[in-house]
Scaffold this motif. Structure first.
Motif, short mmCIF file in Angstrom:
data_model
loop_
_atom_site.label_atom_id
_atom_site.label_comp_id
_atom_site.label_asym_id
_atom_site.label_seq_id
_atom_site.Cartn_x
_atom_site.Cartn_y
_atom_site.Cartn_z
N THR A 38 62.07 71.08 39.58
CA THR A 38 62.74 71.57 38.37
C THR A 38 62.62 73.07 38.12
N ILE A 39 61.56 73.68 38.61
CA ILE A 39 61.34 75.10 38.36
C ILE A 39 61.51 75.94 39.63
N LEU A 40 60.88 75.48 40.71
CA LEU A 40 60.87 76.27 41.94
C LEU A 40 62.08 76.04 42.83
N GLU A 41 62.80 74.96 42.62
CA GLU A 41 63.99 74.62 43.39
C GLU A 41 63.73 74.64 44.90
N ASN A 42 62.57 74.10 45.28
CA ASN A 42 62.13 74.01 46.67
C ASN A 42 62.01 75.38 47.35
N VAL A 43 61.67 76.41 46.58
CA VAL A 43 61.42 77.75 47.12
C VAL A 43 60.01 78.15 46.69
N CYS A 44 59.13 78.32 47.65
CA CYS A 44 57.76 78.73 47.32
C CYS A 44 57.79 80.13 46.72
N PRO A 98 68.65 76.01 53.90
CA PRO A 98 67.60 75.02 54.19
C PRO A 98 66.30 75.73 54.60
N PRO A 99 65.15 75.21 54.19
CA PRO A 99 63.89 75.87 54.51
C PRO A 99 63.71 76.17 55.99
#
Length: 102
Positions: A38-44, A98-99
């Motif tokens: 919800t906050i990081l949107e899968n981005v460290c 994509p990561p």
């Protein structure tokens, strides 16, 4: 071996060794699944990488002393709340990549 950090770096919720909601990046930055989604949107916020579920270390000695009793989880808390506005700007340019391609 993974540190198995005890809390989410952002919200500081407890993430015990058996927590299925713990997420880590390749540098072991540790966040709860709620913050990642919800906050990081899968981005460290620390490296820009993505997150995966943190593995769960066995609680019992099932084989070769590879368990929590021999290698306990870390008790050192790394509470570093994310600046949500700054992270949104940072993530905006890479969250759609994509990561594995960042």
């Amino acid at each position: 071996m993974l540190e198995l950090r005890p809390t989410c770096e952002h919200c500081n919720i407890a993430l015990p060794p058996n927590a299925t909601e713990a997420r880590i990046c390749s540098y072991e930055c540790t966040f709860c699944s709620t913050c990642v989604e919800t906050i990081l949107e899968n981005v460290c916020p620390n490296c820009g990488g993505g997150f995966v579920p943190r593995p769960i270390r066995p609680a019992k000695n099932l084989k070769g002393d590879n368990f929590l009793g021999q290698d306990p989880a870390s008790i050192k808390v790394k509470h570093r709340p994310v600046d949500v506005e700054a992270h949104a700007l940072f993530a905006a340019g890479i969250k759609h990549i994509p990561p594995e391609k960042r």
